[in-house]
Write an enzyme that holds these catalytic residues in place. Sequence first.
Site, PDB file in Angstrom:
ATOM      1  CB  CYS A 116      -0.999  -0.021   1.146  1.00 50.22           C
ATOM      2  SG  CYS A 116      -2.393   1.112   0.861  1.00 50.22           S
TER       3      CYS A 116
ATOM      4  CE  LYS B 102     -10.587   5.031   2.863  1.00 47.80           C
ATOM      5  NZ  LYS B 102     -11.023   4.991   4.278  1.00 47.80           N
TER       6      LYS B 102
ATOM      7  CB  SER C  28      -8.379   1.059   2.640  1.00 49.15           C
ATOM      8  OG  SER C  28      -8.762   2.128   3.476  1.00 49.15           O
TER       9      SER C  28
ATOM     10  CG  HIS D 247      -4.271  -2.670   2.924  1.00 46.32           C
ATOM     11  ND1 HIS D 247      -3.137  -2.654   3.707  1.00 46.32           N
ATOM     12  CD2 HIS D 247      -4.576  -1.384   2.648  1.00 46.32           C
ATOM     13  CE1 HIS D 247      -2.776  -1.393   3.917  1.00 46.32           C
ATOM     14  NE2 HIS D 247      -3.624  -0.606   3.286  1.00 46.32           N
TER      15      HIS D 247
ATOM     16  CD  GLU E  80      -2.217  -6.000   4.705  1.00 44.77           C
ATOM     17  OE1 GLU E  80      -2.245  -4.798   5.039  1.00 44.77           O
ATOM     18  OE2 GLU E  80      -2.034  -6.368   3.522  1.00 44.77           O
TER      19      GLU E  80
ATOM     20  NE  ARG F 206     -11.127   5.577  11.185  1.00 48.69           N
ATOM     21  CZ  ARG F 206     -10.141   5.216  10.361  1.00 48.69           C
ATOM     22  NH1 ARG F 206      -9.108   4.522  10.821  1.00 48.69           N
ATOM     23  NH2 ARG F 206     -10.201   5.531   9.077  1.00 48.69           N
TER      24      ARG F 206
END
EC number: 2.3.1.31
Length: 315
Positions: free
Chosen positions: A142, A163, A192, A235, A237, A249
């Site tokens: 990333c 985004k 992300s 990502h 992982e 969040r």
Amino acid sequence: MPVTIPSALPARRILEGENVFVMTQGRAGHQDIRPLHIAIVNLMPTKMATETQLLRLLGNTPLQLEITLIRMASHDPRNTAQAHMDAFYITFDEARERKFDGLIVTGAPIETLPFEAVDYWPELCTVLDWSRDHVFSTMHVCWGAQAGLYHHYGIEKFPLAEKMFGVFPHRVLDPRNRVLSGFDEIFPAPHSRHTETRAADIEATEGLELLAVSEEAGVYLAASTDGRQLYVTGHPEYERDTLKLEYDRDISRGLDATVPRHYYPGDDPSQPPMVTWRSHAYLLYANWLNYCVYQGTPYDLGAIGPQITPTADED
């Protein structure tokens, strides 16, 4: 074979509960095996979660790995207890005289900042330079991928209007490349990020190969032609709920958060998310360890030589 970690590392209990093969350093010391030495420069704020995510993927191969966690001395983490950092991490200065079979440079939620505005950027540049003759193969993830491409090749990142957030389908461009061995022609992976690296810039750069892209998310995977540098812009992982926690969040902070695409059934955040990318995440890490690290790294770590990849300021 197991991934070797300190017996007190919190990730150990989680991974053992998932039947991931981990081994304490004491037990590993009694085995007559030359493990692969893998260093992780963990730049993520949620360091313990990232440790678990990466060790889960690294532990799913026949190879025995010895893990070294490295932190930036020029940055004080705010989201991880200092006792954890003192117990399980070393600084780059403590690692700089060593050589490693493999290195992972993680992402960091700072991609909207210019690289030079990051407080640990000078130290990270030193790490990236050091990796060229102290590490056999490096995986950049990333923001770590953007940082590596910028530092080594001068490839810029660009802000996105919205985004890039969700789990996107990707297309394999070179099925003969060993990193993609066993991949489906189309495979999913999470993203992300607020910035992008452009495919045209990678394709125009000598010594780099574009390996996988998404019609929606853009570049996903690139590598140096000698396999000693791998760049992953997403990502793989991430766990089932990582994107959900990030979305929740942002909503709790009153932000105008976009629902992560192709993640919830019907893109409905009231539904539990489904994991669709796990098998390809395991395969990517296994292929990197096998073909980019194990098959080429010398038995004598001291014999690791410099990479020939040109830097941005070289002709």
